[in-house]
Enzyme design. Sequence first.
Site, PDB file in Angstrom:
ATOM      1  N   CYS A   1       0.819  -1.230   0.000  1.00 37.67           N
ATOM      2  CA  CYS A   1       0.000   0.000   0.000  1.00 37.67           C
ATOM      3  C   CYS A   1       0.846   1.271   0.000  1.00 37.67           C
ATOM      4  CB  CYS A   1      -0.961  -0.001   1.170  1.00 37.67           C
ATOM      5  SG  CYS A   1      -2.087  -1.409   1.133  1.00 37.67           S
TER       6      CYS A   1
ATOM      7  N   HIS B   1      -3.249   7.462   1.316  1.00 37.94           N
ATOM      8  CA  HIS B   1      -3.624   6.084   0.954  1.00 37.94           C
ATOM      9  C   HIS B   1      -5.010   5.831   1.541  1.00 37.94           C
ATOM     10  CE1 HIS B   1      -3.892   1.882   0.522  1.00 37.94           C
ATOM     11  NE2 HIS B   1      -3.639   1.590   1.792  1.00 37.94           N
TER      12      HIS B   1
ATOM     13  N   ASN C   1      -9.985  -0.172  -0.296  1.00 42.22           N
ATOM     14  CA  ASN C   1      -8.522  -0.100  -0.280  1.00 42.22           C
ATOM     15  C   ASN C   1      -7.987  -0.798  -1.531  1.00 42.22           C
ATOM     16  OD1 ASN C   1      -5.794  -0.361   0.160  1.00 42.22           O
ATOM     17  ND2 ASN C   1      -5.968  -1.033   2.283  1.00 42.22           N
TER      18      ASN C   1
HETATM   19  N1  COA Z   1     -18.454  -7.836   9.528  1.00 45.22           N
HETATM   20  C1  COA Z   1     -18.972  -7.979  10.762  1.00 45.22           C
HETATM   21  N2  COA Z   1     -18.233  -8.213  11.842  1.00 45.22           N
HETATM   22  C2  COA Z   1     -16.903  -8.318  11.662  1.00 45.22           C
HETATM   23  C3  COA Z   1     -16.290  -8.197  10.411  1.00 45.22           C
HETATM   24  C4  COA Z   1     -17.135  -7.961   9.309  1.00 45.22           C
HETATM   25  N3  COA Z   1     -16.661  -7.815   8.055  1.00 45.22           N
HETATM   26  N4  COA Z   1     -14.963  -8.355  10.542  1.00 45.22           N
HETATM   27  C5  COA Z   1     -14.726  -8.552  11.839  1.00 45.22           C
HETATM   28  N5  COA Z   1     -15.894  -8.537  12.538  1.00 45.22           N
HETATM   29  C6  COA Z   1     -16.127  -8.706  13.974  1.00 45.22           C
HETATM   30  C7  COA Z   1     -15.004  -9.453  14.651  1.00 45.22           C
HETATM   31  O1  COA Z   1     -15.192 -10.844  14.533  1.00 45.22           O
HETATM   32  C8  COA Z   1     -15.147  -8.967  16.061  1.00 45.22           C
HETATM   33  O2  COA Z   1     -16.184  -9.656  16.676  1.00 45.22           O
HETATM   34  P1  COA Z   1     -16.070 -10.131  18.217  1.00 45.22           P
HETATM   35  O3  COA Z   1     -15.907  -8.857  18.999  1.00 45.22           O
HETATM   36  O4  COA Z   1     -17.328 -10.854  18.420  1.00 45.22           O
HETATM   37  O5  COA Z   1     -14.830 -10.994  18.259  1.00 45.22           O
HETATM   38  C9  COA Z   1     -15.602  -7.515  15.914  1.00 45.22           C
HETATM   39  O6  COA Z   1     -16.110  -7.428  14.578  1.00 45.22           O
HETATM   40  C10 COA Z   1     -14.480  -6.516  16.112  1.00 45.22           C
HETATM   41  O7  COA Z   1     -13.393  -6.892  15.293  1.00 45.22           O
HETATM   42  P2  COA Z   1     -12.048  -6.075  15.280  1.00 45.22           P
HETATM   43  O8  COA Z   1     -11.101  -6.696  14.318  1.00 45.22           O
HETATM   44  O9  COA Z   1     -11.596  -5.875  16.719  1.00 45.22           O
HETATM   45  O10 COA Z   1     -12.593  -4.679  14.718  1.00 45.22           O
HETATM   46  P3  COA Z   1     -11.860  -3.296  14.575  1.00 45.22           P
HETATM   47  O11 COA Z   1     -12.635  -2.270  15.280  1.00 45.22           O
HETATM   48  O12 COA Z   1     -10.410  -3.382  14.886  1.00 45.22           O
HETATM   49  O13 COA Z   1     -12.015  -3.028  13.039  1.00 45.22           O
HETATM   50  C11 COA Z   1     -10.694  -3.123  11.020  1.00 45.22           C
HETATM   51  C12 COA Z   1     -11.433  -3.912  12.122  1.00 45.22           C
HETATM   52  C13 COA Z   1      -9.987  -4.140  10.147  1.00 45.22           C
HETATM   53  C14 COA Z   1     -11.731  -2.361  10.214  1.00 45.22           C
HETATM   54  C15 COA Z   1      -9.720  -2.153  11.678  1.00 45.22           C
HETATM   55  O14 COA Z   1      -8.909  -2.807  12.611  1.00 45.22           O
HETATM   56  C16 COA Z   1      -8.846  -1.494  10.660  1.00 45.22           C
HETATM   57  O15 COA Z   1      -9.302  -0.752   9.833  1.00 45.22           O
HETATM   58  N6  COA Z   1      -7.529  -1.745  10.719  1.00 45.22           N
HETATM   59  C17 COA Z   1      -6.618  -1.206   9.754  1.00 45.22           C
HETATM   60  C18 COA Z   1      -6.638  -2.090   8.559  1.00 45.22           C
HETATM   61  C19 COA Z   1      -5.995  -1.447   7.389  1.00 45.22           C
HETATM   62  O16 COA Z   1      -6.204  -0.311   7.106  1.00 45.22           O
HETATM   63  N7  COA Z   1      -5.217  -2.245   6.693  1.00 45.22           N
HETATM   64  C20 COA Z   1      -4.616  -1.890   5.485  1.00 45.22           C
HETATM   65  C21 COA Z   1      -3.426  -1.074   5.718  1.00 45.22           C
HETATM   66  S1  COA Z   1      -2.707  -0.814   4.188  1.00 45.22           S
END
Ligand code: COA
Length: 323
Positions: A113, A250, A280
Amino acid sequence: MIRSVVQGCGSYLPERVVTNEELSRTVDTTDEWIRQRSGICQRHIAAEGEFTSHLAIKASQRALDHAGLNASDLDLIVLATATPDQTFPATATRVQAALGMTKGAAFDVQAVCAGFVYGVSVADSLIKSGLASTALVIGAETFSRILDWDDRGTCVLFGDGAGAIVLRGEQGAGTPADRGILANALHSDGRHHDLLYVDGGPSSTRTTGFLRMEGKEVFKHAVVNMATVVGEVLEKAGLEAKDVDWLVPHQANKRIIDGTGRKLGLPPERVVVTVDKHANTSAASIPLALDVAVKDGRIKKGDLLLLEGIGGGLSWGASLVRW
Ligand code: COA
């Protein structure tokens, strides 16, 4: 001194749009969850038989047209991608052949990315060193091919697309008022490999593999590293956050983008956001966002642009551009 000046830009998105609603029919997720956590509403997905090179070629042709240049004017193509058509040769050489460019060099850069910022830095350095004069810098990806569609924590966040800019070396006075790339900063820290990677590859598993991510951890690193690297690049150019006309980040997550904008003290209307429509698209996201804001008239000649990105590696960087 020589400055790499942007001559034009272009982008291309696959025709097929997949909304969150559509995705929720095959993946255990909801439109509300995806919007709240990421700001994403839809993504474009490449058609069967539509490769990264196909997207790159279309974006490049549009960038050349916008620049009023021909492929014969180019002597460098740098293509940032983590989803090449083949392990080798470089996808850039396919683009080179399709455009009809026969001189100079074409190669890929792999910084996921952060790839577009890496590509801009490499092309800028080759232009300044005299090894190239006119360069196409492309970010192009088909991430849909490396997603595990059973992993709802990752598959909802990515999309396919391509964007490109044309850079040409021009003499300038060397002041921040000159058009062109003013400063670049690149970083990586391989200790964080396990936070974001693909679990396959020609040397390790002989398979392509799927994207794996510790989303929460990546989020934390992204917020801190983006704030630091934008400060670094501004300092290099002798400029301040208040001088920035447009933050073109990004497009990974709306919350990360908002955080960087806030740290810079930029009002939201000075931040280009396309993550809602494109999701993304990895190395393609910055040039895609750039092209949208240039073509809708927001970004104008002479504006100061701050580009920044972070991805697997971890790798991150920023570029400051007088458009
Ligand atoms: N739909 C519904 N629920 C989902 C899900 C989806 N697509 N994906 C995960 N969940 C659930 C998880 O299972 C978890 O459930 P639980 O609490 O029962 O275990 C809950 O949602 C929270 O998951 P979590 O991973 O802690 O959520 P988060 O608030 O951290 O958000 C991201 C997840 C991925 C959106 C966030 O961490 C993020 O944006 N990170 C950066 C990723 C990124 O930008 N990567 C690319 C960089 S180039």
